[in-house]
Scaffold this active site. Structure first.
Site, PDB file in Angstrom:
ATOM      1  N   HIS A 116      -3.400   7.097   1.953  1.00 27.12           N
ATOM      2  CA  HIS A 116      -3.778   5.766   1.490  1.00 27.12           C
ATOM      3  C   HIS A 116      -5.156   5.440   2.050  1.00 27.12           C
ATOM      4  O   HIS A 116      -5.468   5.762   3.199  1.00 27.12           O
ATOM      5  CB  HIS A 116      -2.743   4.746   1.979  1.00 27.12           C
ATOM      6  CG  HIS A 116      -3.152   3.342   1.699  1.00 27.12           C
ATOM      7  ND1 HIS A 116      -3.518   2.924   0.450  1.00 27.12           N
ATOM      8  CD2 HIS A 116      -3.305   2.256   2.520  1.00 27.12           C
ATOM      9  CE1 HIS A 116      -3.853   1.639   0.499  1.00 27.12           C
ATOM     10  NE2 HIS A 116      -3.736   1.216   1.745  1.00 27.12           N
ATOM     11  N   CYS A 131       0.816  -1.220   0.000  1.00 26.00           N
ATOM     12  CA  CYS A 131       0.000   0.000   0.000  1.00 26.00           C
ATOM     13  C   CYS A 131       0.848   1.268   0.000  1.00 26.00           C
ATOM     14  O   CYS A 131       0.351   2.358  -0.265  1.00 26.00           O
ATOM     15  CB  CYS A 131      -0.946   0.002   1.190  1.00 26.00           C
ATOM     16  SG  CYS A 131      -2.148  -1.336   1.076  1.00 26.00           S
ATOM     17  N   ASN A 146      -9.992  -0.300  -0.886  1.00 25.51           N
ATOM     18  CA  ASN A 146      -8.533  -0.206  -0.835  1.00 25.51           C
ATOM     19  C   ASN A 146      -7.957  -0.795  -2.128  1.00 25.51           C
ATOM     20  O   ASN A 146      -7.959  -2.010  -2.306  1.00 25.51           O
ATOM     21  CB  ASN A 146      -8.027  -0.971   0.394  1.00 25.51           C
ATOM     22  CG  ASN A 146      -6.510  -0.930   0.526  1.00 25.51           C
ATOM     23  OD1 ASN A 146      -5.810  -0.445  -0.358  1.00 25.51           O
ATOM     24  ND2 ASN A 146      -6.003  -1.462   1.622  1.00 25.51           N
TER      25      ASN A 146
HETATM   26  N1  ACO Z   1     -18.648  -8.458   8.365  1.00 26.48           N
HETATM   27  C1  ACO Z   1     -19.103  -8.693   9.602  1.00 26.48           C
HETATM   28  N2  ACO Z   1     -18.304  -9.008  10.624  1.00 26.48           N
HETATM   29  C2  ACO Z   1     -16.975  -9.081  10.372  1.00 26.48           C
HETATM   30  C3  ACO Z   1     -16.442  -8.846   9.097  1.00 26.48           C
HETATM   31  C4  ACO Z   1     -17.325  -8.520   8.057  1.00 26.48           C
HETATM   32  N3  ACO Z   1     -16.932  -8.266   6.787  1.00 26.48           N
HETATM   33  N4  ACO Z   1     -15.091  -8.983   9.159  1.00 26.48           N
HETATM   34  C5  ACO Z   1     -14.800  -9.286  10.434  1.00 26.48           C
HETATM   35  N5  ACO Z   1     -15.937  -9.368  11.166  1.00 26.48           N
HETATM   36  C6  ACO Z   1     -16.092  -9.673  12.593  1.00 26.48           C
HETATM   37  C7  ACO Z   1     -14.926 -10.436  13.158  1.00 26.48           C
HETATM   38  O1  ACO Z   1     -15.060 -11.813  12.913  1.00 26.48           O
HETATM   39  C8  ACO Z   1     -15.054 -10.100  14.631  1.00 26.48           C
HETATM   40  O2  ACO Z   1     -16.030 -10.932  15.190  1.00 26.48           O
HETATM   41  P1  ACO Z   1     -15.859 -11.529  16.676  1.00 26.48           P
HETATM   42  O3  ACO Z   1     -15.779 -10.316  17.566  1.00 26.48           O
HETATM   43  O4  ACO Z   1     -17.087 -12.333  16.846  1.00 26.48           O
HETATM   44  O5  ACO Z   1     -14.597 -12.312  16.629  1.00 26.48           O
HETATM   45  C9  ACO Z   1     -15.605  -8.682  14.634  1.00 26.48           C
HETATM   46  O6  ACO Z   1     -16.127  -8.460  13.312  1.00 26.48           O
HETATM   47  C10 ACO Z   1     -14.524  -7.643  14.917  1.00 26.48           C
HETATM   48  O7  ACO Z   1     -13.391  -7.914  14.112  1.00 26.48           O
HETATM   49  P2  ACO Z   1     -12.113  -7.003  14.155  1.00 26.48           P
HETATM   50  O8  ACO Z   1     -11.062  -7.579  13.252  1.00 26.48           O
HETATM   51  O9  ACO Z   1     -11.767  -6.731  15.577  1.00 26.48           O
HETATM   52  O10 ACO Z   1     -12.701  -5.674  13.503  1.00 26.48           O
HETATM   53  P3  ACO Z   1     -11.991  -4.293  13.336  1.00 26.48           P
HETATM   54  O11 ACO Z   1     -12.806  -3.249  13.915  1.00 26.48           O
HETATM   55  O12 ACO Z   1     -10.529  -4.365  13.717  1.00 26.48           O
HETATM   56  O13 ACO Z   1     -12.063  -4.085  11.746  1.00 26.48           O
HETATM   57  C11 ACO Z   1     -10.637  -4.252   9.816  1.00 26.48           C
HETATM   58  C12 ACO Z   1     -11.457  -5.006  10.878  1.00 26.48           C
HETATM   59  C13 ACO Z   1     -11.601  -3.407   9.015  1.00 26.48           C
HETATM   60  C14 ACO Z   1      -9.958  -5.288   8.921  1.00 26.48           C
HETATM   61  C15 ACO Z   1      -9.603  -3.352  10.500  1.00 26.48           C
HETATM   62  O14 ACO Z   1      -8.896  -4.084  11.459  1.00 26.48           O
HETATM   63  C16 ACO Z   1      -8.609  -2.750   9.534  1.00 26.48           C
HETATM   64  O15 ACO Z   1      -8.932  -1.876   8.767  1.00 26.48           O
HETATM   65  N6  ACO Z   1      -7.328  -3.155   9.597  1.00 26.48           N
HETATM   66  C17 ACO Z   1      -6.241  -2.547   8.837  1.00 26.48           C
HETATM   67  C18 ACO Z   1      -6.288  -2.915   7.404  1.00 26.48           C
HETATM   68  C19 ACO Z   1      -5.093  -2.264   6.704  1.00 26.48           C
HETATM   69  O16 ACO Z   1      -4.793  -1.100   6.881  1.00 26.48           O
HETATM   70  N7  ACO Z   1      -4.380  -3.023   5.925  1.00 26.48           N
HETATM   71  C20 ACO Z   1      -3.164  -2.484   5.345  1.00 26.48           C
HETATM   72  C21 ACO Z   1      -3.286  -2.273   3.961  1.00 26.48           C
HETATM   73  S1  ACO Z   1      -3.446  -3.728   3.013  1.00 26.48           S
HETATM   74  C22 ACO Z   1      -1.966  -3.928   2.123  1.00 26.48           C
HETATM   75  O17 ACO Z   1      -0.956  -3.388   2.398  1.00 26.48           O
HETATM   76  C23 ACO Z   1      -2.011  -4.944   0.970  1.00 26.48           C
END
Ligand code: ACO
Length: 332
Positions: A252, A111, A282
Site C-alpha cells: 500500500h 487502505c 495514497n
Molecule cells: N507541509 C509542511 N509541514 C507540515 C505538513 C505539510 N503538508 N503537514 C504537517 N506539517 C508539519 C506539522 O504541523 C508539524 O509541525 P510542528 O512540528 O511545528 O508541529 C511537522 O510538520 C511534523 O509533523 P508530523 O505529523 O510529526 O510529521 P510526520 O513526519 O509524522 O509526517 C505524515 C506526517 C506524512 C502524515 C506521517 O505521519 C504519515 O505518513 N502518517 C501515516 C499516514 C497513513 O499511513 N495513513 C494510513 C492510510 S490512510 C487510510 O487508511 C484512509
C-alpha cells in the site's frame, strides 16, 4: 482449486496536481511533502464519482480476458468513498457496465480494502460461490479531504484498479495465503467523524468540517510501520519464503518511509518493491491494484513470480497476502 488473477487494469484521472500546486495556497512545500512522504504528484477527478473511475478499468479487464459484461458473476468494490451510502457502488458499476447477471457488494477496509477483498474474492471463487469476481479497489479521496488541512490533503489522490479472479486447476499459482488483521482501538486515530448514524449530517457537522479525513498522522505512522512489517515478515516465515524467493513486494502506498521499513524487515532490495506513490499519492483501496496493473503492463511480472501484497489503513486494518502470478507476458 485456487483462485488466480486472470486480468488486471487501472484508471487514473488525467488531471495532475503537483506539490507546488498545494504550496500555492497552503503553508507547505514540495521539499516537505517529498521528504516526509515520497509524493511528488497525484491525480484528482474533477467530475464524476468513484464508479466512473472503476468502469473504464473494468472494461479494460473484460477486453483483456475476452469476456462480455453479462459473463461477470460477482462485483466487489473496495472503497471508503462510495458514490453514495446506498445503493452500493458495486450496484452502480453493474448498471454502468451492463453486467446483467452479476450480484455484488461494497467492502470497507480503507487502505486494506484490496487485500481484504482479494482474500474474500479468492475464497468465494475457491468455494464455488462465484465463477468469477470482478474485484475493484477505488477511491475518490478528493471528495473527503479538507483542502485547508495541510497535514492530510497533500497525502491523497484518486484512482481505481480492477482485477478479475477466476478458478485455476493449477494449485501452484494464484492466491496462496494471507494474514489479515484488525484492531478497532485504532479507529480514533484515523476516521471521518460525521456523516454516518453516529453523527448524521447537520449544519454543525458541516461547519465543523467533520465530513473529512481526520488523522493523527504520527500515531498512525508508528502503527503502520510495525503492523505492515510484522505481517509481511510473518507470511514469509509461515511459508518458508526467503528474500530470494520473492519477486515483488506490492505495498500500500501511504508513505515511502512505511514501505521502506516493511522492505527492510523482509530483507528485500529496493528494486523488488513496487512504487508509484510519487505519481499518484495514497489512492487508498486503489494503490495495490494500480501497482499490479502497472507491473503487468510494463512486462515486469512472470508466471510463477511470488508477490507479497501488504497494507495498513483505517480501522486499524492491515494484512499481507502471498500471490503467485499466473499470467505470461503483457496484456494484449
Ligand atoms: N507541509 C509542511 N509541514 C507540515 C505538513 C505539510 N503538508 N503537514 C504537517 N506539517 C508539519 C506539522 O504541523 C508539524 O509541525 P510542528 O512540528 O511545528 O508541529 C511537522 O510538520 C511534523 O509533523 P508530523 O505529523 O510529526 O510529521 P510526520 O513526519 O509524522 O509526517 C505524515 C506526517 C506524512 C502524515 C506521517 O505521519 C504519515 O505518513 N502518517 C501515516 C499516514 C497513513 O499511513 N495513513 C494510513 C492510510 S490512510 C487510510 O487508511 C484512509
Amino acid at each position: 482449486m485456487k483462485a488466480h488473477i486472470s486480468a488486471v487494469a487501472h484508471y487514473v484521472p488525467p488531471d495532475v496536481f503537483d506539490n507546488n500546486w498545494f504550496a500555492s495556497f497552503l503553508d507547505t512545500s514540495d521539499q516537505w511533502i517529498r521528504e516526509r512522504t515520497g509524493i511528488i504528484e497525484r491525480r484528482f477527478l474533477r467530475k464524476g464519482a468513484t464508479s466512473d473511475m472503476i468502469v473504464p478499468a473494468a472494461r479494460a479487464v473484460l477486453e483483456q480476458r475476452g469476456l462480455s459484461p453479462a459473463e461477470i458473476d460477482c462485483i466487489i468494490v473496495c472503497t471508503v468513498t462510495p458514490d453514495q451510502f446506498f445503493p452500493s457502488t458495486a450496484a452502480n458499476v453493474q448498471r454502468k457496465l451492463g453486467a446483467s447477471n452479476a450480484w455484488g457488494f461494497d467492502l470497507n477496509a480503507a487502505c486494506s480494502g484490496f487485500v481484504y477483498g482479494l482474500w474474500v474474492a479468492a475464497k468465494l471463487v475457491e468455494a464455488g460461490g462465484a465463477r468469477n469476481v470482478l474485484l475493484c479497489g477505488a477511491d475518490k479521496m478528493s471528495s473527503i479531504i479538507n483542502f485547508e488541512d495541510r497535514a492530510t490533503c497533500v497525502l491523497f489522490g484518486d484512482g481505481a484498479g480492477v482485477v478479475l479472479l477466476e478458478p485455476t486447476d493449477d494449485d501452484s499459482v494464484g492466491v496462496l495465503d494471507a494474514i489479515i488483521r484488525m484492531d478497532g482501538e485504532g479507529g480514533r486515530y484515523l476516521y471521518m467523524p460525521a456523516g454516518g448514524s453516529l453523527r448524521p449530517p447537520s449544519l454543525e457537522t458541516v461547519a465543523n468540517k467533520e465530513h473529512y479525513v481526520h488523522q493523527d498522522g504520527q500515531t498512525v505512522f508508528k502503527a503502520a510501520v510495525v503492523g505492515m512489517a510484522d505481517v509481511s515478515a510473518a507470511i514469509m516465515e509461515r511459508n518458508g519464503l526467503q528474500p530470494d524467493d520473492v519477486a515483488w513486494l506490492v505495498p500500500h502506498q501511504a508513505n515511502l518511509r512505511i514501505i521502506d521499513a516493511t522492505r527492510r524487515r523482509m530483507g528485500l532490495p529496493e528494486e523488488k518493491v513496487a512504487i508509484n506513490i510519487d505519481r499518484y499519492g495514497n489512492t487508498t483501496a486503489a494503490t495495490i491494484p494500480i501497482c499490479l496493473s502497472e507491473l503487468y503492463r510494463d512486462g515486469k511480472l512472470r508466471r510463477g513470480d511470488n508477490l507479497i501484497l501488504a497494507s495498513f489503513g483505517a480501522g486499524y486494518t492491515w494484512g499481507s497476502l502471498w500471490l503467485r502470478w499466473s499470467l505470461q507476458g503483457t496484456p494484449e
